[in-house]
Design an enzyme around this catalytic site. Structure first.
Site, short mmCIF file in Angstrom:
data_model
loop_
_atom_site.label_atom_id
_atom_site.label_comp_id
_atom_site.label_asym_id
_atom_site.label_seq_id
_atom_site.Cartn_x
_atom_site.Cartn_y
_atom_site.Cartn_z
N HIS A 1 1.13 4.20 -2.59
CA HIS A 1 1.38 6.02 -2.71
C HIS A 1 2.56 6.43 -3.67
CE1 HIS A 1 -1.94 6.69 -0.18
NE2 HIS A 1 -2.05 5.48 0.69
N GLU B 1 -5.83 7.03 -1.53
CA GLU B 1 -6.05 5.44 -0.58
C GLU B 1 -6.81 4.66 -1.19
OE1 GLU B 1 -4.14 5.11 2.57
OE2 GLU B 1 -4.07 7.12 1.93
N ASP C 1 -4.68 1.39 -2.07
CA ASP C 1 -5.68 -0.20 -1.70
C ASP C 1 -5.50 -0.52 -3.47
OD1 ASP C 1 -5.81 0.35 0.71
OD2 ASP C 1 -8.12 1.08 0.65
N HIS D 1 1.11 -1.22 -0.22
CA HIS D 1 -0.09 -0.76 0.21
C HIS D 1 1.04 1.26 -0.32
CE1 HIS D 1 -3.24 2.26 1.74
NE2 HIS D 1 -2.83 3.26 2.09
N GLU D 2 2.30 1.75 0.69
CA GLU D 2 2.71 2.38 0.36
C GLU D 2 3.60 2.73 -0.83
OE1 GLU D 2 2.62 4.73 3.35
OE2 GLU D 2 1.02 3.15 4.25
ZN LIG Z 1 -2.36 5.07 2.70
#
Ligand SMILES: [Zn+2]
Length: 246
Positions: free
Chosen positions: A112, A186, A190, A108-109
């Protein structure tokens, strides 16, 4: 020093300061309050490294931070930039999650980072600060405005009061826009995690555990979300992830 362009200088100084803090804080300031220890060798470390290699993400270190000392919120973040990127994992994350879930959190990071969210967030902050100083300059330098309030000459104090009155709605609009962008990020991160780890399942179960440990409100009012939430409620993220299972 005053002059109509003083706001540009203020903006530059504020931006330099906040960029400085953004980059310096994780490296210099956090270690004053938390301890960072390299993640010991083992299945978890190997799984994280294997994932990073698979998606072509350079990771120069994996650290465990004793986050539980301060707060149970938050779970992982990057420090450093460029080729010296390191991931710091909260010790609570490691304690309460299995390997697949932690890999999903890393994924997930990474999402980003790969989707440019971090740069977009910085750019947005820079624009926001600029708007603040520009508006402030308008209010400080507008004799008409002061005349409208029956004041013979401009005054810094009255200018500040006018500014605060007007800035409140402007700031609300800016933060609603910023939150909407952040929530979209987000979902994107995801989805990236689901795709690159091959299954949304691990991210879903990580989200369940995280929202339980932070005592998150599972069903906040949509208006509250719209106004205040930089992250979508866990339940909606889980629904979005579940929709990826076919
Ligand atoms: Zn996040």
């Amino acid at each position: 020093m005053a002059g109509p362009y003083a706001w540009l200088l203020c903006w530059a100084v504020a931006v330099a300061f906040s960029l400085g803090l953004t980059y310096v804080a994780p490296a210099w300031i956090l270690p004053l309050f938390n301890s960072f220890t390299p993640l010991e060798d083992g299945p978890l470390r190997r799984a994280l490294e294997t994932y990073a290699r698979k998606v072509g993400f350079r990771l120069s270190g994996i650290f465990v931070m004793d986050g539980s000392r301060r707060s149970t919120k938050g779970n992982a973040f990057f420090t450093g930039f460029g080729r010296r990127k390191r991931i710091a994992l909260f010790d609570t994350l490691i304690k309460e999650h299995d390997t697949d879930e932690i890999v999903a959190v890393l994924a997930h990071e990474v999402g980003h980072s790969k989707r440019g969210h971090i740069k977009q967030r910085l750019a947005l902050g820079v624009i926001r600060t600029g708007v603040v100083f520009y508006l402030m300059s308008l209010f400080m330098n507008s004799p008409d405005l002061f005349a409208a309030f029956g004041m013979a000459h401009t005054s810094i104090y009255a200018g500040l009061v006018f500014f605060i009155l007007l800035y409140t709605p402007v700031s609300l609009v800016l933060s609603v826009i910023g939150n909407a962008i952040s929530r979209a990020h987000e979902y994107e991160a995801d989805a990236y995690a689901a795709r690159t780890t091959g299954t949304p399942q691990a991210m879903i179960s990580a989200l369940k555990k995280l929202s339980a440990s932070t005592l998150a409100n599972l069903t906040p009012h949509p208006l509250t979300v719209w106004l205040d939430y930089g992250h979508p409620p866990a339940l909606q993220r889980i629904r979005a992830l579940s929709a990826l299972i076919r």
